[in-house]
Write a protein that holds these residues in place. Structure first.
Motif, PDB file in Angstrom:
ATOM      1  N   GLU A   1     -96.886  45.737  -6.129  1.00 46.88           N
ATOM      2  CA  GLU A   1     -97.239  47.151  -5.977  1.00 46.88           C
ATOM      3  C   GLU A   1     -96.692  48.061  -7.074  1.00 46.88           C
ATOM      4  O   GLU A   1     -97.450  48.791  -7.727  1.00 46.88           O
ATOM      5  CB  GLU A   1     -96.733  47.621  -4.610  1.00 46.88           C
ATOM      6  CG  GLU A   1     -96.987  49.085  -4.311  1.00 46.88           C
ATOM      7  CD  GLU A   1     -96.324  49.494  -3.018  1.00 46.88           C
ATOM      8  OE1 GLU A   1     -97.024  50.004  -2.134  1.00 46.88           O
ATOM      9  OE2 GLU A   1     -95.094  49.297  -2.883  1.00 46.88           O
TER      10      GLU A   1
ATOM     11  N   SER B   1    -103.914  51.716  -1.731  1.00 49.53           N
ATOM     12  CA  SER B   1    -102.556  52.121  -1.341  1.00 49.53           C
ATOM     13  C   SER B   1    -101.665  52.313  -2.556  1.00 49.53           C
ATOM     14  O   SER B   1    -100.767  53.169  -2.550  1.00 49.53           O
ATOM     15  CB  SER B   1    -101.950  51.077  -0.393  1.00 49.53           C
ATOM     16  OG  SER B   1    -101.675  49.860  -1.072  1.00 49.53           O
TER      17      SER B   1
ATOM     18  N   LEU C   1     -99.995  56.243  -4.466  1.00 41.46           N
ATOM     19  CA  LEU C   1     -98.626  56.523  -4.912  1.00 41.46           C
ATOM     20  C   LEU C   1     -98.582  57.244  -6.258  1.00 41.46           C
ATOM     21  O   LEU C   1     -97.523  57.737  -6.652  1.00 41.46           O
ATOM     22  CB  LEU C   1     -97.835  55.214  -5.020  1.00 41.46           C
ATOM     23  CG  LEU C   1     -97.673  54.400  -3.731  1.00 41.46           C
ATOM     24  CD1 LEU C   1     -96.977  53.079  -4.034  1.00 41.46           C
ATOM     25  CD2 LEU C   1     -96.899  55.195  -2.693  1.00 41.46           C
TER      26      LEU C   1
ATOM     27  N   ASN D   1     -89.830  58.739  -7.285  1.00 40.23           N
ATOM     28  CA  ASN D   1     -90.630  59.511  -6.335  1.00 40.23           C
ATOM     29  C   ASN D   1     -91.065  58.650  -5.153  1.00 40.23           C
ATOM     30  O   ASN D   1     -91.037  59.098  -4.002  1.00 40.23           O
ATOM     31  CB  ASN D   1     -91.851  60.083  -7.044  1.00 40.23           C
ATOM     32  CG  ASN D   1     -92.668  60.967  -6.135  1.00 40.23           C
ATOM     33  OD1 ASN D   1     -92.271  62.072  -5.789  1.00 40.23           O
ATOM     34  ND2 ASN D   1     -93.833  60.484  -5.724  1.00 40.23           N
ATOM     35  N   VAL D   2     -91.469  57.412  -5.426  1.00 39.25           N
ATOM     36  CA  VAL D   2     -91.858  56.501  -4.344  1.00 39.25           C
ATOM     37  C   VAL D   2     -90.681  56.242  -3.414  1.00 39.25           C
ATOM     38  O   VAL D   2     -90.815  56.322  -2.185  1.00 39.25           O
ATOM     39  CB  VAL D   2     -92.385  55.172  -4.928  1.00 39.25           C
ATOM     40  CG1 VAL D   2     -92.577  54.140  -3.816  1.00 39.25           C
ATOM     41  CG2 VAL D   2     -93.687  55.388  -5.662  1.00 39.25           C
ATOM     42  N   HIS D   3     -89.522  55.950  -3.972  1.00 36.45           N
ATOM     43  CA  HIS D   3     -88.357  55.626  -3.148  1.00 36.45           C
ATOM     44  C   HIS D   3     -87.912  56.831  -2.324  1.00 36.45           C
ATOM     45  O   HIS D   3     -87.553  56.678  -1.146  1.00 36.45           O
ATOM     46  CB  HIS D   3     -87.215  55.133  -4.030  1.00 36.45           C
ATOM     47  CG  HIS D   3     -87.517  53.855  -4.751  1.00 36.45           C
ATOM     48  ND1 HIS D   3     -88.004  52.735  -4.112  1.00 36.45           N
ATOM     49  CD2 HIS D   3     -87.418  53.507  -6.068  1.00 36.45           C
ATOM     50  CE1 HIS D   3     -88.185  51.762  -4.984  1.00 36.45           C
ATOM     51  NE2 HIS D   3     -87.833  52.205  -6.174  1.00 36.45           N
TER      52      HIS D   3
ATOM     53  N   ALA E   1     -89.831  59.391  -1.333  1.00 38.08           N
ATOM     54  CA  ALA E   1     -90.855  59.668  -0.320  1.00 38.08           C
ATOM     55  C   ALA E   1     -90.734  58.690   0.847  1.00 38.08           C
ATOM     56  O   ALA E   1     -90.859  59.082   2.017  1.00 38.08           O
ATOM     57  CB  ALA E   1     -92.244  59.593  -0.939  1.00 38.08           C
ATOM     58  N   ARG E   2     -90.498  57.424   0.551  1.00 39.00           N
ATOM     59  CA  ARG E   2     -90.400  56.421   1.610  1.00 39.00           C
ATOM     60  C   ARG E   2     -89.132  56.579   2.437  1.00 39.00           C
ATOM     61  O   ARG E   2     -89.046  56.073   3.559  1.00 39.00           O
ATOM     62  CB  ARG E   2     -90.492  55.031   1.006  1.00 39.00           C
ATOM     63  CG  ARG E   2     -91.909  54.716   0.537  1.00 39.00           C
ATOM     64  CD  ARG E   2     -92.055  53.350  -0.052  1.00 39.00           C
ATOM     65  NE  ARG E   2     -93.470  53.036  -0.256  1.00 39.00           N
ATOM     66  CZ  ARG E   2     -93.923  51.991  -0.917  1.00 39.00           C
ATOM     67  NH1 ARG E   2     -93.054  51.138  -1.454  1.00 39.00           N
ATOM     68  NH2 ARG E   2     -95.213  51.780  -1.044  1.00 39.00           N
ATOM     69  N   ALA E   3     -88.151  57.279   1.884  1.00 37.95           N
ATOM     70  CA  ALA E   3     -86.933  57.573   2.640  1.00 37.95           C
ATOM     71  C   ALA E   3     -87.089  58.835   3.483  1.00 37.95           C
ATOM     72  O   ALA E   3     -86.146  59.220   4.193  1.00 37.95           O
ATOM     73  CB  ALA E   3     -85.748  57.713   1.679  1.00 37.95           C
ATOM     74  N   GLY E   4     -88.251  59.477   3.392  1.00 31.75           N
ATOM     75  CA  GLY E   4     -88.501  60.677   4.183  1.00 31.75           C
ATOM     76  C   GLY E   4     -87.889  61.938   3.618  1.00 31.75           C
ATOM     77  O   GLY E   4     -87.760  62.944   4.323  1.00 31.75           O
TER      78      GLY E   4
ATOM     79  N   GLU F   1     -82.128  51.169  -3.553  1.00 34.44           N
ATOM     80  CA  GLU F   1     -81.559  51.420  -2.228  1.00 34.44           C
ATOM     81  C   GLU F   1     -80.242  52.171  -2.337  1.00 34.44           C
ATOM     82  O   GLU F   1     -79.972  53.100  -1.556  1.00 34.44           O
ATOM     83  CB  GLU F   1     -81.340  50.096  -1.478  1.00 34.44           C
ATOM     84  CG  GLU F   1     -82.610  49.320  -1.196  1.00 34.44           C
ATOM     85  CD  GLU F   1     -83.032  48.427  -2.348  1.00 34.44           C
ATOM     86  OE1 GLU F   1     -82.322  48.416  -3.390  1.00 34.44           O
ATOM     87  OE2 GLU F   1     -84.065  47.750  -2.217  1.00 34.44           O
TER      88      GLU F   1
END
Length: 283
Positions: free
Chosen positions: A129, A164, A168, A182-184, A186-189, A257
């Motif tokens: 991805e 998908s 992104l 930005n992806v990380h 956004a996925r963390a809310g 992370e």
């Protein structure tokens, strides 16, 4: 034109038919081989000594695509290709070759490479991805292809994964670090605004939850002048009431992370009673 100059402008190799069309007779080609100026890679394929990539592609009877074509179009990549990603009319099993479908769009005018549209579509269906995302983002950001065009070529159930990835992509990313961060986030809310102008500071990469400036720094930020500039920007951001974190290639690519965890930890500190929000630190 000299035959060596001709090949150099075409990636270092060419098929015999192309050489003949350019005016180089069989006798002239044979003489160049005898003199060591050219190497006969296989029947009908000639190359400059030491030129292996394009020569190998021509010898395999294909055209570069997907990750292997990224350098031709100067696309961002996360990893070096392992083996060759090719589009071949008659694919056969070859060690180190990943075969893709036939082209559906105009090809490169003179290099053995598929056109940008097919390169990106193959990447969307082949690569992990985030690897596919950075290639698409760099092409879209440079204005070389429209995101709507790629969406239009990725309709139907079989293309759900490709869509998908396209979801992104962002309107602007100045580096692959920005698009991945930005992806990380956004996925963390996290609530994030990109490329925000802060008076006295200038444009910052991210403003997270309206209180935390996050900058993603590439290699140019290690130059002495850049280091001083960035430190002064940090100071002005803090004086303006913001917190500041800076992350580098290793953080965004190899430790996402940990990066997100640090951002969340800083936000928890900021939300403690007594912290009234950005801009009020020195009120």
């Amino acid at each position: 034109m000299d035959i060596c100059d001709y090949l150099a402008r075409r990636g270092g190799a060419a098929r015999s038919g192309e050489l003949q069309k350019a005016g180089f007779t069989r006798t002239r080609v044979a003489r160049a081989v005898a003199l060591g100026l050219l190497v006969r890679v296989r029947r009908g394929v000639y190359a400059l000594p030491g030129e292996t990539l394009v020569a190998g592609v021509l010898a395999a009877g294909g055209r570069l695509t997907c990750l292997s074509a990224a350098p031709v179009y100067r696309l961002w990549t996360l990893n070096e290709p392992s083996g060759l990603h090719l589009s071949r009319s008659h694919p056969t099993r070859m060690p180190g070759v990943v075969d893709h479908g036939r082209p559906k769009h105009p090809r490169h005018q003179w290099l053995p490479v598929l056109g940008l549209a097919d390169v990106l579509l193959h990447a969307l269906h082949c690569l992990p991805e985030l690897e596919a995302l950075v290639m698409v983002q760099s092409a879209v950001g440079a204005g070389d292809v429209a995101l709507d065009f790629l969406y239009g070529r990725c309709q139907g159930r079989r293309n759900g994964r490709a869509r998908s990835v396209l979801d992104l992509a962002i309107p602007r990313a100045d580096s692959l670090l920005e698009v991945l961060a930005n992806v990380h986030f956004a996925r963390a809310g996290l609530r994030v605004r990109r490329h925000v102008f802060i008076p006295g500071v200038g444009e910052v990469d991210f403003l997270v939850e309206e209180c935390l400036v996050v900058e993603t720094d590439g290699s140019t930020h290690f130059e002495p002048k850049s280091i001083k500039r960035d430190q002064r920007r940090n100071n002005r951001s803090i004086i303006g009431g913001y917190l500041v974190l800076r992350y580098y290639y290793e953080d965004v690519i190899h430790r996402p992370e940990a990066m997100v965890a640090e951002v969340q930890a800083v936000l928890r500190v900021w939300r403690r009673p007594g912290n009234s929000g950005a801009g009020n630190l020195f009120a």
